[in-house]
Design a protein around this motif. Structure first.
Motif, mmCIF file in Angstrom:
data_model
loop_
_atom_site.group_PDB
_atom_site.id
_atom_site.type_symbol
_atom_site.label_atom_id
_atom_site.label_comp_id
_atom_site.label_asym_id
_atom_site.label_seq_id
_atom_site.Cartn_x
_atom_site.Cartn_y
_atom_site.Cartn_z
ATOM 1 N N CYS A 79 109.673 54.497 9.887
ATOM 2 C CA CYS A 79 110.538 54.315 8.717
ATOM 3 C C CYS A 79 110.618 55.653 7.983
ATOM 4 N N GLU A 80 111.809 56.139 7.746
ATOM 5 C CA GLU A 80 111.947 57.413 7.038
ATOM 6 C C GLU A 80 111.531 57.257 5.575
ATOM 7 N N ASN A 81 111.987 56.193 4.940
ATOM 8 C CA ASN A 81 111.610 55.907 3.543
ATOM 9 C C ASN A 81 111.819 57.110 2.629
ATOM 10 N N LYS A 82 112.976 57.720 2.716
ATOM 11 C CA LYS A 82 113.234 58.915 1.915
ATOM 12 C C LYS A 82 113.128 58.583 0.430
ATOM 13 N N GLY A 83 112.427 59.445 -0.277
ATOM 14 C CA GLY A 83 112.174 59.216 -1.690
ATOM 15 C C GLY A 83 110.815 58.585 -1.928
ATOM 16 N N TYR A 84 110.171 58.145 -0.829
ATOM 17 C CA TYR A 84 108.829 57.562 -0.939
ATOM 18 C C TYR A 84 107.942 58.219 0.115
ATOM 19 N N ASN A 116 117.414 49.123 -0.247
ATOM 20 C CA ASN A 116 116.638 50.372 -0.207
ATOM 21 C C ASN A 116 115.983 50.567 -1.589
ATOM 22 N N ILE A 117 114.697 50.309 -1.639
ATOM 23 C CA ILE A 117 113.980 50.407 -2.919
ATOM 24 C C ILE A 117 113.008 51.588 -2.936
ATOM 25 N N CYS A 118 113.208 52.537 -2.011
ATOM 26 C CA CYS A 118 112.261 53.648 -1.871
ATOM 27 C C CYS A 118 112.162 54.508 -3.133
ATOM 28 N N LEU A 119 113.320 54.755 -3.771
ATOM 29 C CA LEU A 119 113.281 55.589 -4.977
ATOM 30 C C LEU A 119 112.487 54.904 -6.081
ATOM 31 N N GLU A 120 112.682 53.574 -6.234
ATOM 32 C CA GLU A 120 111.938 52.845 -7.260
ATOM 33 C C GLU A 120 110.448 52.821 -6.936
ATOM 34 N N VAL A 121 110.151 52.486 -5.676
ATOM 35 C CA VAL A 121 108.747 52.443 -5.255
ATOM 36 C C VAL A 121 108.138 53.832 -5.340
ATOM 37 N N GLY A 122 108.936 54.838 -4.967
ATOM 38 C CA GLY A 122 108.467 56.211 -5.000
ATOM 39 C C GLY A 122 108.098 56.667 -6.400
ATOM 40 N N LYS A 127 103.742 58.104 -10.052
ATOM 41 C CA LYS A 127 102.946 57.924 -11.265
ATOM 42 C C LYS A 127 101.469 57.770 -10.909
ATOM 43 N N GLU A 128 101.212 56.959 -9.885
ATOM 44 C CA GLU A 128 99.835 56.734 -9.446
ATOM 45 C C GLU A 128 99.218 58.038 -8.935
ATOM 46 N N LEU A 129 100.008 58.775 -8.136
ATOM 47 C CA LEU A 129 99.505 60.031 -7.579
ATOM 48 C C LEU A 129 99.242 61.065 -8.669
ATOM 49 N N LYS A 130 100.121 61.107 -9.657
ATOM 50 C CA LYS A 130 99.924 62.053 -10.760
ATOM 51 C C LYS A 130 98.684 61.690 -11.578
ATOM 52 N N MET A 131 98.467 60.383 -11.763
ATOM 53 C CA MET A 131 97.264 59.949 -12.475
ATOM 54 C C MET A 131 96.015 60.313 -11.682
ATOM 55 N N GLU A 132 96.078 60.107 -10.359
ATOM 56 C CA GLU A 132 94.934 60.470 -9.523
ATOM 57 C C GLU A 132 94.704 61.975 -9.543
ATOM 58 N N LEU A 401 103.161 65.493 -3.847
ATOM 59 C CA LEU A 401 104.041 65.423 -5.021
ATOM 60 C C LEU A 401 105.151 66.468 -4.954
ATOM 61 N N ASP A 402 104.819 67.665 -4.483
ATOM 62 C CA ASP A 402 105.837 68.713 -4.333
ATOM 63 C C ASP A 402 106.892 68.299 -3.315
ATOM 64 N N LEU A 403 106.434 67.693 -2.220
ATOM 65 C CA LEU A 403 107.356 67.256 -1.169
ATOM 66 C C LEU A 403 108.267 66.144 -1.681
ATOM 67 N N GLN A 404 107.684 65.209 -2.408
ATOM 68 C CA GLN A 404 108.493 64.117 -2.950
ATOM 69 C C GLN A 404 109.478 64.625 -4.004
ATOM 70 N N ASP A 405 109.026 65.571 -4.821
ATOM 71 C CA ASP A 405 109.930 66.158 -5.807
ATOM 72 C C ASP A 405 111.081 66.877 -5.123
ATOM 73 N N LYS A 406 110.770 67.557 -4.017
ATOM 74 C CA LYS A 406 111.806 68.278 -3.272
ATOM 75 C C LYS A 406 112.810 67.301 -2.686
ATOM 76 N N ASN A 407 112.315 66.194 -2.131
ATOM 77 C CA ASN A 407 113.218 65.183 -1.572
ATOM 78 C C ASN A 407 114.135 64.613 -2.657
#
Length: 428
Positions: A79-84, A116-122, A127-132, A401-407
């Motif tokens: 699954c590509e799941n772009k944005g997540y 396609n809920i990847c952006l919402e889930v992403g 948020k979770e990753l930034k908190m971690e 996070l950088d990769l997701q921000d870039k996407n």
């Protein structure tokens, strides 16, 4: 005209980009795409035509020819799941009526419509990753202080061991003296007891002066009279005993008790000292982590209370449930120092000795949580500590996070470009 040509060019570039990014094979990740784009596909040392890929028939035993269908039970769908985050699922999940990929790519036969809920889930995931990431960075600061503490104090163990050895040697010398005193005292203990007994008998027994031993029936009295004939009456003998030993018979018995108690007390001190010495020497060779970051927790104890029990963890000693030993420190279970095993706990009926596994998690404070018993008398719990935070995890989180921000930026830029071009053309 120039504006029209420019916008047309932008539009064509975007369209080409979109077409290019869609040149793929369903269920195949970009890094594995090359092997599927060749004229022939090889699996299990057998060549099959390119047309056999994703034809809904399983030609390869390893299932690699059907990444995008559910024809092969052992296939894998990407699954590509772009944005997540991209995800690999069993190809048997494809078109099963359940949305497994957040982009809905695993359900394409109209059996079910997956949004396609990847952006919402992403966004939630970010948020979770930034908190971690924040937690890891804060915990890492504390961990670095603990590493510095270990650098400054670990060698104190050597000094403690030398001091403890000297203390144990001194106690052994005292024990030898106490043993000698005890043995000397016990040598005349029976004599003192006999004198005390004879003194009581003189008070209780009346015998005529002309009465001989032969005329007495009581055996104890006979023995007493024999001693009187040989050594004299109690008072004379007691006075002689006091001159010899410096104590009356009663005082001597008390001194014997004191000597015995003193020996027992010093013997206990020697045992405790040897145990502490053994413990210190064991700590000197204990693995406290790559940079001894766990050394700071050596002598600390932590508690966790539930409705039923109180749990106590001494990380490099043992785990307890109330007064029950759930296991003694045994070994690290992995090379990244996130799991510790404790064995040889108190015996459990029908299950052998209790044992515990502690899972370590990054935190800014030390605490215990989630005590479970997956098998009878086999326990697991989570221990939160700054010592479990790592710079590697910080780096991984930053990259993710950088990769997701870039996407996200790529998607946003493409949508913005399309919006601009759509306003240029009336037919769009």
């Amino acid at each position: 005209m120039k504006l029209f040509s420019c916008n047309l060019m932008i539009y064509l570039i975007i369209c080409i980009s979109i077409v290019y990014t869609t040149i793929d094979i369903k269920g195949v990740s970009p890094e594995n795409l090359d092997i599927y784009l060749k004229d022939e596909f090889i699996c299990d040392d057998v060549k099959i035509p390119k047309s056999s890929i994703n034809d809904n028939y399983c030609d390869c035993e390893n299932g690699k020819d059907e990444p995008g269908t559910n024809a092969c039970e052992n296939g894998r769908f990407w699954c590509e799941n772009k944005g997540y985050e991209s995800l690999v699922i069993p190809s048997s999940f494809v078109n099963d009526g359940i949305c497994d990929c957040c982009d809905g790519s695993d359900e394409y036969n109209d059996l079910v419509r997956c949004e396609n809920i990847c952006l919402e889930v992403g966004k939630e995931r970010r948020k979770e990753l930034k908190m971690e990431l924040k937690l890891q960075r804060e915990g890492l600061k504390i961990k670095n202080e603990w590493i510095k503490y270990a650098d400054e104090h670990f060698n104190d163990l050597v000094t403690k061991i030398e001091n403890k050895k000297e203390e144990c040697n001194d106690l052994n010398d005292l024990l030898e003296e106490a043993l000698e005193q005890k043995e000397n005292a016990e040598e005349y203990q029976n004599v003192a007891k006999e004198l005390i007994d004879d003194g009581k008998r003189e008070d209780e027994t009346w015998i005529r002066e002309d009465e001989s031993i032969d005329q007495v029936d009581d055996e104890d009295t006979i023995e007493y009279l024999k001693r009187v004939e040989e050594f004299g009456y109690y008072k004379e003998r007691a006075e002689q005993f006091e001159k010899t030993h410096g104590y009356t018979p009663h005082e001597f018995i008390e001194s014997v008790k004191e000597a015995q108690n003193n020996y027992r007390e010093i013997s206990s001190q020697v045992s405790d000292c040897n145990n502490e010495l053994e413990k210190l020497e064991k700590h000197l060779h204990t693995d406290f982590g790559p940079q001894k970051e766990f050394f700071k927790l050596l002598d600390e104890s932590f508690e966790y209370n539930t409705d039923q029990y109180r749990y106590t963890v001494e990380l490099f000693n043992q785990v307890r449930q109330g007064g029950t030993n759930m296991g003694t420190f045994d070994e690290w279970l992995n090379s990244d120092y996130t799991m510790i095993h404790y064995s040889n706990g108190q015996r459990c009926w029908g299950a052998g000795n209790r044992e515990t596994t502690i899972h370590l998690r990054c935190a800014t404070e030390n605490s215990i949580s989630d005590v479970t018993e997956p098998n009878k008398c086999v326990y697991e719990l989570i221990f939160h500590t700054p010592a479990a935070c790592t710079s590697d995890r910080v780096s991984d989180l930053v990259k993710i996070l950088d990769l997701q921000d870039k996407n996200d930026k790529d998607i946003d830029e493409m949508l913005k470009a399309l919006d601009k071009t759509s306003s240029t053309f009336s037919w769009w």
